[in-house]
Every structure is written in structure tokens, then in C-alpha cells.
Design a protein around this motif. Structure first.
Motif, short mmCIF file in Angstrom:
data_model
loop_
_atom_site.label_atom_id
_atom_site.label_comp_id
_atom_site.label_asym_id
_atom_site.label_seq_id
_atom_site.Cartn_x
_atom_site.Cartn_y
_atom_site.Cartn_z
N PRO A 66 -6.92 125.15 31.75
CA PRO A 66 -8.21 124.92 32.41
C PRO A 66 -8.11 125.15 33.93
CG PRO A 66 -7.66 123.08 30.96
CD PRO A 66 -6.44 123.95 31.05
N ARG A 67 -9.03 125.96 34.43
CA ARG A 67 -9.10 126.27 35.87
C ARG A 67 -10.57 126.35 36.28
NH1 ARG A 67 -4.35 129.09 38.24
NH2 ARG A 67 -2.75 128.93 36.67
N PHE A 68 -10.81 126.08 37.56
CA PHE A 68 -12.15 126.21 38.11
C PHE A 68 -12.46 127.69 38.35
CE2 PHE A 68 -15.05 126.54 41.74
CZ PHE A 68 -16.11 125.78 41.26
N HIS A 69 -13.63 128.12 37.90
CA HIS A 69 -14.08 129.50 38.10
C HIS A 69 -15.43 129.48 38.80
CE1 HIS A 69 -11.18 131.63 35.47
NE2 HIS A 69 -11.08 130.43 34.93
N PHE A 70 -15.60 130.41 39.73
CA PHE A 70 -16.87 130.57 40.46
C PHE A 70 -17.18 132.05 40.47
CE2 PHE A 70 -19.08 130.80 44.72
CZ PHE A 70 -20.24 130.17 44.30
N ASP A 71 -18.23 132.44 39.77
CA ASP A 71 -18.58 133.85 39.60
C ASP A 71 -19.87 134.17 40.34
OD1 ASP A 71 -16.43 134.34 37.78
OD2 ASP A 71 -17.63 133.37 36.22
N LEU A 72 -19.83 135.20 41.16
CA LEU A 72 -21.00 135.69 41.88
C LEU A 72 -21.39 137.04 41.30
CD1 LEU A 72 -19.63 134.96 45.45
CD2 LEU A 72 -21.28 133.59 44.17
N THR A 73 -22.67 137.26 41.06
CA THR A 73 -23.14 138.49 40.44
C THR A 73 -24.43 138.94 41.11
OG1 THR A 73 -22.21 137.84 38.31
CG2 THR A 73 -23.92 139.52 38.26
N ARG A 74 -24.55 140.24 41.26
CA ARG A 74 -25.83 140.83 41.66
C ARG A 74 -26.25 141.72 40.51
NH1 ARG A 74 -27.58 143.34 47.46
NH2 ARG A 74 -29.77 143.61 46.93
N GLN A 75 -27.41 141.46 39.97
CA GLN A 75 -27.89 142.16 38.77
C GLN A 75 -29.09 143.02 39.15
OE1 GLN A 75 -28.02 140.03 34.95
NE2 GLN A 75 -30.20 140.38 35.05
N PHE A 76 -29.05 144.28 38.74
CA PHE A 76 -30.12 145.23 39.06
C PHE A 76 -30.84 145.68 37.81
CE2 PHE A 76 -26.70 145.97 42.17
CZ PHE A 76 -27.38 145.72 43.35
N GLY A 77 -32.12 145.95 37.97
CA GLY A 77 -32.89 146.64 36.95
C GLY A 77 -32.91 148.11 37.33
N VAL A 78 -32.68 148.95 36.39
CA VAL A 78 -32.72 150.40 36.65
C VAL A 78 -33.72 151.05 35.71
CG1 VAL A 78 -30.40 150.56 37.62
CG2 VAL A 78 -30.70 150.80 35.17
N ALA A 79 -34.36 152.10 36.19
CA ALA A 79 -35.37 152.79 35.37
C ALA A 79 -34.72 153.92 34.61
CB ALA A 79 -36.47 153.33 36.26
#
Length: 83
Positions: free
Chosen positions: A70-83
Motif C-alpha cells: 500500500p502506497r499513497f498515489h496522487f494522479d493529475l490528468t488533463r482530458q481533452f475532447g477531440v472531434a
């Protein structure tokens, strides 16, 4: 970042450029420096459809045992919509 808006497909390179401009490497990022660079990354305007939810910032955190310990996780994400 100035000039023409980059494509979402180029977002990893944009992030790496911001890391380099901060005098860091991706491998040397701490939670604090990653958060700082991600803040800069969040202000870059990408060429995405002008529709709701086409550019979003997401995060998740928790204690997970992906590696068997067990470990602490911190995830950052930038999500895009594409045509």
C-alpha cells in the motif's frame, strides 16, 4: 507557450517543455513541483472543440497497492475532447 494553440495530441510534449522550463526533469518531479508545473500546464490553451467538457482537469488520490505494498498515489490528468 505563445502562438498557435497546440493540438491535444502534443500535450505530453507541452508538459515536458514546461518541466524543462522549470529547470526540472520528469524523473525529478516531487509532488510539489509536479503540482506547480501542472498548474502552468492547466493554463495552456489547446486546440479543442468549443463545447462543454472538451478540456478538463481531473485528479484522484488514495492509498492503493498496485505494487503489492500500500502506497499513497496522487494522479493529475488533463482530458481533452477531440472531434
Amino acid at each position: 507557450m505563445r502562438g498557435r494553440q497546440p493540438s491535444p495530441w502534443g500535450s505530453p510534449e507541452v508538459f515536458r517543455t514546461l518541466v524543462h522550463q522549470a529547470g526540472l526533469t520528469v524523473g525529478s518531479l516531487s509532488a510539489a513541483s509536479a503540482w506547480s508545473v501542472f498548474g502552468s500546464f492547466s493554463r495552456v490553451e489547446f486546440d479543442v472543440p468549443r463545447e462543454p467538457d472538451s478540456d478538463g482537469l481531473l485528479y484522484q488520490f488514495g492509498i492503493y497497492d498496485f505494487s503489492g505494498e500500500p502506497r499513497f498515489h496522487f494522479d493529475l490528468t488533463r482530458q481533452f475532447g477531440v472531434a
